[in-house]
Design a protein around this motif. Sequence first.
Motif, mmCIF file in Angstrom:
data_model
loop_
_atom_site.group_PDB
_atom_site.id
_atom_site.type_symbol
_atom_site.label_atom_id
_atom_site.label_comp_id
_atom_site.label_asym_id
_atom_site.label_seq_id
_atom_site.Cartn_x
_atom_site.Cartn_y
_atom_site.Cartn_z
ATOM 1 N N HIS A 1 0.832 -1.205 0.000
ATOM 2 C CA HIS A 1 0.000 0.000 0.000
ATOM 3 C C HIS A 1 0.870 1.260 0.000
ATOM 4 O O HIS A 1 0.557 2.239 -0.676
ATOM 5 N N GLY A 2 1.972 1.235 0.731
ATOM 6 C CA GLY A 2 2.876 2.381 0.744
ATOM 7 C C GLY A 2 3.486 2.636 -0.626
ATOM 8 O O GLY A 2 3.571 3.779 -1.081
ATOM 9 N N ILE A 3 3.905 1.569 -1.306
ATOM 10 C CA ILE A 3 4.495 1.720 -2.646
ATOM 11 C C ILE A 3 3.457 2.246 -3.636
ATOM 12 O O ILE A 3 3.706 3.208 -4.369
ATOM 13 N N ILE A 4 2.273 1.628 -3.643
ATOM 14 C CA ILE A 4 1.230 2.067 -4.576
ATOM 15 C C ILE A 4 0.761 3.478 -4.228
ATOM 16 O O ILE A 4 0.498 4.282 -5.124
ATOM 17 N N SER B 1 -5.610 -1.462 -2.897
ATOM 18 C CA SER B 1 -4.647 -1.512 -1.790
ATOM 19 C C SER B 1 -5.156 -0.726 -0.586
ATOM 20 O O SER B 1 -4.858 -1.075 0.561
ATOM 21 N N LEU B 2 -5.938 0.330 -0.835
ATOM 22 C CA LEU B 2 -6.532 1.089 0.269
ATOM 23 C C LEU B 2 -7.509 0.219 1.053
ATOM 24 O O LEU B 2 -7.497 0.209 2.286
ATOM 25 N N LEU C 1 3.273 5.914 -5.621
ATOM 26 C CA LEU C 1 3.095 6.025 -7.077
ATOM 27 C C LEU C 1 1.840 6.819 -7.422
ATOM 28 O O LEU C 1 1.835 7.618 -8.364
ATOM 29 N N HIS C 2 0.787 6.608 -6.657
ATOM 30 C CA HIS C 2 -0.492 7.289 -6.911
ATOM 31 C C HIS C 2 -0.373 8.792 -6.682
ATOM 32 O O HIS C 2 -0.818 9.587 -7.510
ATOM 33 N N TYR C 3 0.212 9.187 -5.558
ATOM 34 C CA TYR C 3 0.272 10.607 -5.229
ATOM 35 C C TYR C 3 1.450 11.330 -5.876
ATOM 36 O O TYR C 3 1.437 12.540 -6.007
ATOM 37 N N HIS C 4 2.474 10.586 -6.286
ATOM 38 C CA HIS C 4 3.584 11.215 -6.987
ATOM 39 C C HIS C 4 3.133 11.694 -8.356
ATOM 40 O O HIS C 4 3.506 12.770 -8.804
ATOM 41 N N ALA D 1 -4.802 4.541 -10.058
ATOM 42 C CA ALA D 1 -5.935 4.790 -9.161
ATOM 43 C C ALA D 1 -6.688 3.510 -8.811
ATOM 44 O O ALA D 1 -7.094 3.329 -7.662
ATOM 45 N N LYS D 2 -6.860 2.610 -9.777
ATOM 46 C CA LYS D 2 -7.578 1.354 -9.487
ATOM 47 C C LYS D 2 -6.787 0.481 -8.517
ATOM 48 O O LYS D 2 -7.344 -0.085 -7.580
#
Length: 192
Positions: free
Chosen positions: A44-47, A66-67, A50-53, A60-61
């Motif tokens: 979840h931290g990695i995704i 992962s959320l 990547l999502h917020y970067h 997003a999916k």
Amino acid sequence: MGQDDNIHAALSHVVLCCVSGPGLGLVHIRNYTHPGMHTNLLIHGIIGFLHYHGGFGDVAKAYKISLAASRYLPIPCLMADLTRGDDVRSMLHLLSGLVPFIIAATGTEDRHFGDLLILINIICLCIYAHEKRVSWGWYTAGAAVFTYLAAPVIAGFGPKVIYPLGLALMDYCGYRVHGVARAASSSPPPPR
């Protein structure tokens, strides 16, 4: 929500990775439930990073899945491992995380049902902490209450920054619950 919020969210997911990665590396037992807590939060931290970067395409999916996993699986995985000697209780704890996760992953999340199962697992963790006299259990339960129930309503940075930091705190405390519980179960009985 500006670009600064996304930078803070990306950094908070990096913090989550920094906490959950070493926690995963220090697990020396043949068990998949407790490492599942660390693995779940590391992914979840990695995704989340990547999502917020934003520079890695649209994830997003994957982030939504992962959320949901980070919400419903860590505490049940920890409780399944802590109650490993009782197969029925261990399986019930694991199912109490899998069921709301699967419901959320299919897009029909029932937040009240999920919150109820999270709360039941937190209460079970408090009972475990009281019975086994493990103070890290109380800390983990407090971090879980903060992360799952308080972080979504905190003003200021908002949940996209506070939530991963709360997960990092919960993961840090959760590893110590397991370490203390394992040390207590493997220590020789006191002399008579």
